[in-house]
Enzyme design. Structure first.
Site, short mmCIF file in Angstrom:
data_model
loop_
_atom_site.label_atom_id
_atom_site.label_comp_id
_atom_site.label_asym_id
_atom_site.label_seq_id
_atom_site.Cartn_x
_atom_site.Cartn_y
_atom_site.Cartn_z
N ASP A 108 0.85 -1.19 0.00
CA ASP A 108 0.00 0.00 0.00
C ASP A 108 0.89 1.24 0.00
OD1 ASP A 108 -3.04 0.77 0.57
OD2 ASP A 108 -1.75 2.18 1.64
N ASN A 116 -2.37 12.95 -4.31
CA ASN A 116 -3.50 13.42 -5.13
C ASN A 116 -3.89 14.86 -4.79
OD1 ASN A 116 -3.99 11.22 -6.82
ND2 ASN A 116 -5.25 10.17 -5.29
N HIS A 121 -4.98 14.47 -9.44
CA HIS A 121 -5.26 13.05 -9.67
C HIS A 121 -4.54 12.49 -10.89
CE1 HIS A 121 -8.29 12.27 -6.54
NE2 HIS A 121 -8.61 13.55 -6.68
N GLU A 151 -4.75 2.46 -4.09
CA GLU A 151 -3.29 2.37 -4.08
C GLU A 151 -2.81 1.07 -3.47
OE1 GLU A 151 -4.51 4.81 -0.41
OE2 GLU A 151 -5.21 4.43 -2.44
#
Length: 255
Positions: A108, A116, A121, A151
């Protein structure tokens, strides 16, 4: 009949044209009282040579386009369109083929929301694509890498014990930490946290995933940008597992 290339499309046009010409001449010969006279031969030859190539060309292109759409659909069913990794469903399908021993990694990206929010984004998408490339390169052809969503990525190393898989996990972690995503005029750094667990024939995949997820949680809680290995196989001891470390210590002292 499938048409999968331009060569096959033109071959279809040629074959249909020849077949149409042959059938036209045959029917003209059989149906004309005088047979293939000069007057009957001209239209019997010209009509199929004008109509058949144009019609078959249109049909061949439609078949070629349909084949391309089918291939695209098959790809989308199996792969994540952004990263090119397997999607969640395909991961489980591949696992069913290659199970039952090995190691499960849940990876992760750290503070991805901040990426972001800070860079946008589109920049975040660029980061995901490049991290997925790193992941696939490190995993190689022996492992299975998939994007589970957002993610989060999952890796299965068939027949690889946890200690060996930990080396792979550390290679992924260090490669991500050293990588810089260049997007437009921005240089974006990120790190990754990884939870690792072993999988054997007595362990269900869901339990191994949960064990890796809990190890990932510990990696996040203890500072991120690290690999944490679950103890043993399957789901770790759930007693106090969701408590903060200080509360866990207090619970241990009172038990």
């Amino acid at each position: 009949m499938k048409v999968t290339s331009r060569f096959e499309a033109w071959r279809l046009v040629f074959l249909v044209s020849i077949a149409s010409l042959f059938l036209s001449l045959l029917f003209t010969y059989l149906l004309s009282p005088l047979g293939l006279t000069k007057e009957a031969l001209v239209p019997a030859t010209i009509v199929p040579l004008v109509v058949a190539p144009s019609v078959s060309y249109v049909v061949a292109n439609m078949m070629l386009r349909l084949n391309a759409l089918n291939q695209r659909l098959e790809y989308l069913v199996q792969f994540d369109p952004m990263t090119g990794l397997l999607n969640r469903a395909s991961f489980f399908d591949r696992f069913e083929v290659s199970r039952h021993t090995g190691s499960i990694l849940i990876c992760d990206l750290d503070h991805f929301k901040t990426i972001n929010d800070t860079y946008g984004h589109r920049a975040g998408d660029a980061v995901l694509r490049q991290i997925a490339d790193i992941l696939q390169k490190q995993v190689g052809t022996d492992g299975i890498a998939a994007r589970f969503g957002g993610e989060e990525f999952v890796v299965f190393h068939p027949a690889k014990p946890a200690e060996a898989a930990r080396g792979c996990a550390e290679a992924i972690r260090s490669a991500v930490a050293a990588h810089v995503t260049v997007f437009e005029d921005k240089r974006i750094h990120c790190t990754i946290s990884i939870g690792l667990s072993a999988l054997d024939p007595q362990t269900r995949l869901d339990d191994a995933l949960e064990a890796s997820d809990r190890a990932l949680y510990q990696a996040k809680k203890s500072g991120r940008n690290k690999v944490v290995q679950a103890t043993g196989t399957g789901v770790p001891d759930r007693r106090n597992s969701d408590l903060e470390p200080e509360m866990q210590q207090a619970a241990t002292k009172t038990s």
